[in-house]
Design an enzyme around this catalytic site. Structure first.
Site, PDB file in Angstrom:
ATOM      1  N   SER A 132       0.855  -1.169   0.000  1.00  0.00           N
ATOM      2  CA  SER A 132       0.000   0.000   0.000  1.00  0.00           C
ATOM      3  C   SER A 132       0.901   1.231   0.000  1.00  0.00           C
ATOM      4  O   SER A 132       1.719   1.404   0.901  1.00  0.00           O
ATOM      5  CB  SER A 132      -0.878  -0.033   1.258  1.00  0.00           C
ATOM      6  OG  SER A 132      -1.606   1.162   1.398  1.00  0.00           O
ATOM      7  N   LYS A 158      -1.189  -0.843  -4.345  1.00  0.00           N
ATOM      8  CA  LYS A 158      -2.379  -0.068  -3.980  1.00  0.00           C
ATOM      9  C   LYS A 158      -1.951   1.377  -3.783  1.00  0.00           C
ATOM     10  O   LYS A 158      -1.043   1.662  -3.007  1.00  0.00           O
ATOM     11  CB  LYS A 158      -2.974  -0.643  -2.688  1.00  0.00           C
ATOM     12  CG  LYS A 158      -4.080   0.183  -2.075  1.00  0.00           C
ATOM     13  CD  LYS A 158      -4.780  -0.600  -0.959  1.00  0.00           C
ATOM     14  CE  LYS A 158      -4.792   0.155   0.358  1.00  0.00           C
ATOM     15  NZ  LYS A 158      -5.438  -0.614   1.441  1.00  0.00           N
ATOM     16  N   LYS A 160      -2.850   5.173  -2.580  1.00  0.00           N
ATOM     17  CA  LYS A 160      -3.764   5.999  -1.798  1.00  0.00           C
ATOM     18  C   LYS A 160      -4.156   7.202  -2.647  1.00  0.00           C
ATOM     19  O   LYS A 160      -3.279   7.836  -3.255  1.00  0.00           O
ATOM     20  CB  LYS A 160      -3.062   6.465  -0.515  1.00  0.00           C
ATOM     21  CG  LYS A 160      -2.794   5.331   0.467  1.00  0.00           C
ATOM     22  CD  LYS A 160      -4.094   4.794   1.043  1.00  0.00           C
ATOM     23  CE  LYS A 160      -3.828   3.791   2.165  1.00  0.00           C
ATOM     24  NZ  LYS A 160      -5.096   3.326   2.769  1.00  0.00           N
ATOM     25  N   ASP A 185      -7.180   3.317  -2.990  1.00  0.00           N
ATOM     26  CA  ASP A 185      -7.875   3.390  -1.697  1.00  0.00           C
ATOM     27  C   ASP A 185      -8.045   4.859  -1.330  1.00  0.00           C
ATOM     28  O   ASP A 185      -7.063   5.589  -1.208  1.00  0.00           O
ATOM     29  CB  ASP A 185      -7.042   2.667  -0.622  1.00  0.00           C
ATOM     30  CG  ASP A 185      -7.738   2.617   0.733  1.00  0.00           C
ATOM     31  OD1 ASP A 185      -8.854   3.170   0.872  1.00  0.00           O
ATOM     32  OD2 ASP A 185      -7.152   2.022   1.665  1.00  0.00           O
ATOM     33  N   GLU A 210     -11.171   1.151  -3.183  1.00  0.00           N
ATOM     34  CA  GLU A 210     -11.461   0.854  -1.780  1.00  0.00           C
ATOM     35  C   GLU A 210     -11.999   2.097  -1.070  1.00  0.00           C
ATOM     36  O   GLU A 210     -11.432   3.184  -1.182  1.00  0.00           O
ATOM     37  CB  GLU A 210     -10.149   0.386  -1.135  1.00  0.00           C
ATOM     38  CG  GLU A 210     -10.246  -0.083   0.304  1.00  0.00           C
ATOM     39  CD  GLU A 210      -8.892  -0.620   0.794  1.00  0.00           C
ATOM     40  OE1 GLU A 210      -8.111  -1.154  -0.034  1.00  0.00           O
ATOM     41  OE2 GLU A 210      -8.598  -0.479   1.987  1.00  0.00           O
ATOM     42  N   ASP A 235     -13.719  -1.081   3.297  1.00  0.00           N
ATOM     43  CA  ASP A 235     -12.778  -1.248   4.410  1.00  0.00           C
ATOM     44  C   ASP A 235     -13.459  -0.687   5.661  1.00  0.00           C
ATOM     45  O   ASP A 235     -14.163  -1.411   6.389  1.00  0.00           O
ATOM     46  CB  ASP A 235     -11.470  -0.512   4.053  1.00  0.00           C
ATOM     47  CG  ASP A 235     -10.448  -0.460   5.178  1.00  0.00           C
ATOM     48  OD1 ASP A 235     -10.754  -0.876   6.301  1.00  0.00           O
ATOM     49  OD2 ASP A 235      -9.313   0.022   4.943  1.00  0.00           O
ATOM     50  N   LYS A 259     -10.012  -6.632   7.698  1.00  0.00           N
ATOM     51  CA  LYS A 259      -8.945  -6.378   8.669  1.00  0.00           C
ATOM     52  C   LYS A 259      -9.391  -6.992   9.989  1.00  0.00           C
ATOM     53  O   LYS A 259     -10.353  -6.494  10.590  1.00  0.00           O
ATOM     54  CB  LYS A 259      -8.727  -4.879   8.859  1.00  0.00           C
ATOM     55  CG  LYS A 259      -8.142  -4.197   7.642  1.00  0.00           C
ATOM     56  CD  LYS A 259      -7.916  -2.723   7.911  1.00  0.00           C
ATOM     57  CE  LYS A 259      -7.328  -2.045   6.686  1.00  0.00           C
ATOM     58  NZ  LYS A 259      -7.260  -0.591   6.844  1.00  0.00           N
TER      59      LYS A 259
END
Ligand code: OSB
Ligand code: MG
Length: 365
Positions: A132, A158, A160, A185, A210, A235, A259
């Site tokens: 990430s 991934k 952000k 995300d 996400e 998430d 998670k």
């Protein structure tokens, strides 16, 4: 039963600041739970950070909730199921509960001399590792960071995103790497009315987007899902098993980032996993920049059969100069992490280092 409980409020320096749409982390805080019985030690981690920017929980609230409300049930519960029943009246505080519950799982696996992932019902000996990538200062900087993670062998990137740091940077990475597995995300940075910006991402063949909308939302995500080609993954919005049911029924997402800490531990993780499997909704395991202790629990969860995408479970070296477990978590040449053969989480905790990074601790006796 003669248990001894110790909790640690830990702060560890991250190798690099980690920036997401809701804030930056430079040092990572968490609560480590140490539960000893008959010479065996079970370990758990509540990965709430110092600031309430991902959820309302912080490391301080987790420390307080565990000490005041979870410690006694934890000392008495024979298994995770009994523990969750005993703490049913504590509303929310899923990360605090998870930290405590995970210590029980690790202890149980060690009592049985089996790896935690086997106790949990895992089916694979190695898990796929993705990385990430936080918000960077410039597109050039981002391309450098992505390139170095790909060189290390990570199987999926991934990115952000947030308004203003979205289509251009995704386009730049996609142009440089037309074939990699790529996803984004937003950590709840958009409103439904921003949908045209999100629609522009459809052309980059992302595995998923996400948590584009509010951290608590299921309704607007179900509207957005019908407007986008890119699958929506939730998430923040999935905090307990009921949320996965509602999200499925509403069509708010077609993938879940599970998670274990966010949903109150591994038992709830199993329930969500099994539900998603039964309705054909794939999941993968996300992370919260955990230390090597929490990472052990993530690796175990990622061996479950309905985990169908690479996970946010990277090597210790992606996060920390020195981890508090031995051996540290390492990437294989295949971009995977091996599920350990040793009992429990499968790595030794370096207690001297743990104490070195502790700001405060509390113990049951
Ligand atoms: O949204 O998945 C997230 C880290 C902290 C808080 C929220 C998130 C993350 C990550 C990092 O994306 C995942 C990891 O490598 O641990
Ligand atoms: Mg996320």
């Amino acid at each position: 039963m003669g248990r001894k409980l110790e909790i640690f409020l830990v702060e560890m320096p991250l190798l690099a600041p980690f920036e997401i749409s809701s804030g930056v982390s430079e040092r990572r805080q968490c609560v480590i739970v140490r539960l000893e019985e008959d010479g065996l030690v079970g370990w758990g981690e509540a990965p709430a950070d110092s600031q309430p920017f991902y959820s309302y929980e912080t490391s301080e609230t987790a420390f307080y909730i565990i000490k005041e409300f979870l410690s006694k049930p934890l000392m008495e519960a024979k298994d995770p199921n009994e523990f969750l029943n005993k703490v049913r009246n504590v509303r929310g505080h899923q990360m605090a509960k998870a930290g405590a519950e995970m210590a029980l799982w690790d202890l149980e696996a060690k009592k049985n001399s089996i790896p935690l992932w086997k106790l949990l019902g895992g089916v694979r000996e190695e898990i796929e590792s993705g990385v990430s990538v936080g918000i960077q200062r410039s597109v050039d900087e981002l391309l450098r960071v992505v390139s170095s993670y790909l060189d290390e062998g990570y199987r999926r990137i991934k990115l952000k995103i947030k308004p203003g740091w979205d289509k251009d940077i995704v386009g730049a990475v996609r142009r440089e790497y037309p074939d990699i597995k790529l996803q984004v995300d937003a950590n709840a940075a958009y409103r439904l009315q921003d949908w045209p910006s999100l629609k522009e991402l459809d052309k980059y063949e992302l595995l998923m987007i996400e948590q584009p909308l509010d951290y608590d939302d299921l309704v607007d995500h179900s509207i957005l899902a019908k407007m986008l080609k890119t699958p929506i993954c939730l998430d923040e919005s999935i905090k307990k098993p009921e949320d996965s049911y509602k999200a499925y029924r509403l069509g708010s997402c077609s993938i879940i980032n599970l998670k274990p800490a966010r949903v109150g531990g591994l038992l709830n993780s199993k329930i969500i996993h099994d539900f998603c499997e039964s309705v054909g909704m794939p999941i993968w395991i996300g992370g919260m920049l955990e230390t090597g202790i929490g990472r052990g629990h993530l690796v175990a969860a990622a061996t479950l059969p309905n985990v169908k995408f690479p996970n946010d479970i990277s090597a210790s070296s992606r996060y920390y100069e020195e981890d508090i477990v031995d051996p540290p978590w390492e990437l294989t040449s295949r971009g995977t992490i091996r599920a350990p053969g040793a009992p429990g989480i499968g790595v030794e905790v370096l207690e001297e280092k743990l104490r070195k990074f502790s700001l405060r601790s509390w113990s049951s006796s």
